[in-house]
Scaffold this motif. Structure first.
Motif, PDB file in Angstrom:
ATOM      1  N   THR A   1      40.511  48.166  34.883  1.00  0.00           N
ATOM      2  CA  THR A   1      40.994  49.542  34.961  1.00  0.00           C
ATOM      3  C   THR A   1      42.376  49.655  35.604  1.00  0.00           C
ATOM      4  OG1 THR A   1      39.828  49.790  37.057  1.00  0.00           O
ATOM      5  CG2 THR A   1      38.670  50.547  35.093  1.00  0.00           C
ATOM      6  N   ASP A   2      42.833  48.610  36.274  1.00  0.00           N
ATOM      7  CA  ASP A   2      44.083  48.686  37.025  1.00  0.00           C
ATOM      8  C   ASP A   2      45.276  48.428  36.095  1.00  0.00           C
ATOM      9  OD1 ASP A   2      46.340  48.039  38.631  1.00  0.00           O
ATOM     10  OD2 ASP A   2      45.034  47.518  40.304  1.00  0.00           O
ATOM     11  N   ASP A   3      46.094  49.456  35.856  1.00  0.00           N
ATOM     12  CA  ASP A   3      47.216  49.348  34.912  1.00  0.00           C
ATOM     13  C   ASP A   3      48.173  48.213  35.277  1.00  0.00           C
ATOM     14  OD1 ASP A   3      46.272  51.457  33.455  1.00  0.00           O
ATOM     15  OD2 ASP A   3      47.522  52.960  34.445  1.00  0.00           O
ATOM     16  N   MET A   4      48.489  48.104  36.561  1.00  0.00           N
ATOM     17  CA  MET A   4      49.451  47.100  37.007  1.00  0.00           C
ATOM     18  C   MET A   4      48.930  45.683  36.733  1.00  0.00           C
ATOM     19  SD  MET A   4      51.265  47.225  40.727  1.00  0.00           S
ATOM     20  CE  MET A   4      51.758  48.928  40.562  1.00  0.00           C
ATOM     21  N   ILE A   5      47.654  45.481  37.029  1.00  0.00           N
ATOM     22  CA  ILE A   5      47.048  44.165  36.801  1.00  0.00           C
ATOM     23  C   ILE A   5      46.948  43.876  35.302  1.00  0.00           C
ATOM     24  CG2 ILE A   5      44.926  42.795  37.059  1.00  0.00           C
ATOM     25  CD1 ILE A   5      46.483  43.073  39.678  1.00  0.00           C
ATOM     26  N   MET A   6      46.557  44.878  34.513  1.00  0.00           N
ATOM     27  CA  MET A   6      46.448  44.664  33.058  1.00  0.00           C
ATOM     28  C   MET A   6      47.809  44.305  32.462  1.00  0.00           C
ATOM     29  SD  MET A   6      43.519  47.221  31.552  1.00  0.00           S
ATOM     30  CE  MET A   6      44.071  48.782  32.225  1.00  0.00           C
ATOM     31  N   ASP A   7      48.864  44.940  32.960  1.00  0.00           N
ATOM     32  CA  ASP A   7      50.210  44.583  32.498  1.00  0.00           C
ATOM     33  C   ASP A   7      50.535  43.134  32.859  1.00  0.00           C
ATOM     34  OD1 ASP A   7      50.855  46.913  31.223  1.00  0.00           O
ATOM     35  OD2 ASP A   7      51.968  47.780  32.902  1.00  0.00           O
ATOM     36  N   GLY A   8      50.095  42.719  34.060  1.00  0.00           N
ATOM     37  CA  GLY A   8      50.310  41.335  34.485  1.00  0.00           C
ATOM     38  C   GLY A   8      49.557  40.349  33.611  1.00  0.00           C
ATOM     39  N   VAL A   9      48.329  40.695  33.245  1.00  0.00           N
ATOM     40  CA  VAL A   9      47.536  39.831  32.354  1.00  0.00           C
ATOM     41  C   VAL A   9      48.228  39.733  30.992  1.00  0.00           C
ATOM     42  CG1 VAL A   9      45.302  39.510  31.202  1.00  0.00           C
ATOM     43  CG2 VAL A   9      45.372  40.390  33.549  1.00  0.00           C
ATOM     44  N   PHE A  10      48.733  40.859  30.500  1.00  0.00           N
ATOM     45  CA  PHE A  10      49.452  40.864  29.214  1.00  0.00           C
ATOM     46  C   PHE A  10      50.649  39.916  29.278  1.00  0.00           C
ATOM     47  CE2 PHE A  10      52.796  42.462  26.396  1.00  0.00           C
ATOM     48  CZ  PHE A  10      52.122  42.488  25.178  1.00  0.00           C
ATOM     49  N   ARG A  11      51.447  40.021  30.340  1.00  0.00           N
ATOM     50  CA  ARG A  11      52.629  39.152  30.492  1.00  0.00           C
ATOM     51  C   ARG A  11      52.223  37.676  30.514  1.00  0.00           C
ATOM     52  NH1 ARG A  11      53.746  42.198  34.802  1.00  0.00           N
ATOM     53  NH2 ARG A  11      53.336  40.398  36.148  1.00  0.00           N
ATOM     54  N   THR A  12      51.091  37.389  31.154  1.00  0.00           N
ATOM     55  CA  THR A  12      50.648  36.003  31.300  1.00  0.00           C
ATOM     56  C   THR A  12      50.162  35.437  29.962  1.00  0.00           C
ATOM     57  OG1 THR A  12      50.024  36.540  33.558  1.00  0.00           O
ATOM     58  CG2 THR A  12      49.170  34.500  32.693  1.00  0.00           C
TER      59      THR A  12
END
Length: 215
Positions: A71-82
């Motif tokens: 649910t955490d937007d910032m973390i999901m963006d980080g997962v996407f980048r990774t």
């Protein structure tokens, strides 16, 4: 139709061979299921012929949310980048399968690298005090109190730095992060949940790999 499906089948088998040489943790049958599953996620039947196809940030985040409960937007963006290794704004089929191999079944070494990259928001190879503050503020549910909630987050950042910043430069290098996590595995996801829990993994794998039983 049968000729087309034979061509498609041959193409998939060639992809399975290529990807199986590059990705650990999945066998060839599982990779084939993941390829078919990826095509379903894209909802584009011609994905095999279209080199530009991939999951964009929005689609990728909805998968993380719906399939893994993130649910955490910032973390999901980080997962996407990774996952998006070539940084082109799309997660390709190979990036998806390579990312999932660590996301679902990675070794501790692989997960340490993965989590560090998720938390390194600006990609400078350090997790700064500011980055910690933003991630912790985003991931913690603040209780309404008279005290300034930001002060509580700042205190938590300082406590975390004291525990993890081994070279005392007020930021976490990969070496700092790795050493801290090896000493205390619970620190792996210190700044937010970026790996799926066992129930989500089991559910996802059952959903994707049940195709194996159909062959």
């Amino acid at each position: 139709m049968s000729q087309m499906s034979a061509v498609n089948r041959k193409h998939i088998q060639a992809l399975v061979e290529t990807i199986s040489k590059q990705v650990e943790h999945f066998n060839k049958t599982e990779i084939e299921c993941l390829i078919r599953g990826f095509n379903g996620l894209l909802r584009e039947p011609t994905v095999l012929e279209n080199a530009c196809s991939g999951l964009d940030r929005g689609r990728f985040r909805s998968i993380l949310h719906n399939m893994f409960g993130m649910t955490d937007d910032m973390i999901m963006d980080g997962v996407f980048r990774t996952f998006d290794k070539d940084n082109d704004g799309l997660v390709s089929m190979k990036e998806w399968i390579g990312g999932l191999s660590i996301f679902l079944r990675g070794s501790l070494d692989e997960k340490i690298k993965y989590c560090f990259h998720v938390y390194d928001l600006n990609g400078d190879n350090y997790i700064s005090r500011e980055e910690m503050f933003h991630m912790l503020k985003n991931s913690l549910i603040m209780q309404p109190t008279e005290e300034d909630p930001d002060e509580g987050i700042k205190d938590l950042v300082e406590i975390t730095l004291k525990k993890m910043d081994h070279d005392h430069d007020c930021r976490l290098s990969f070496a700092d992060f790795e050493k801290a996590v090896r000493e205390e595995n619970l620190l792996l996801e210190a700044f937010g949940t970026c790996l799926p829990d066992a129930t989500s993994i089991e559910s996802f794998e059952r959903h994707v790999f049940e195709e194996q039983r159909e062959y």
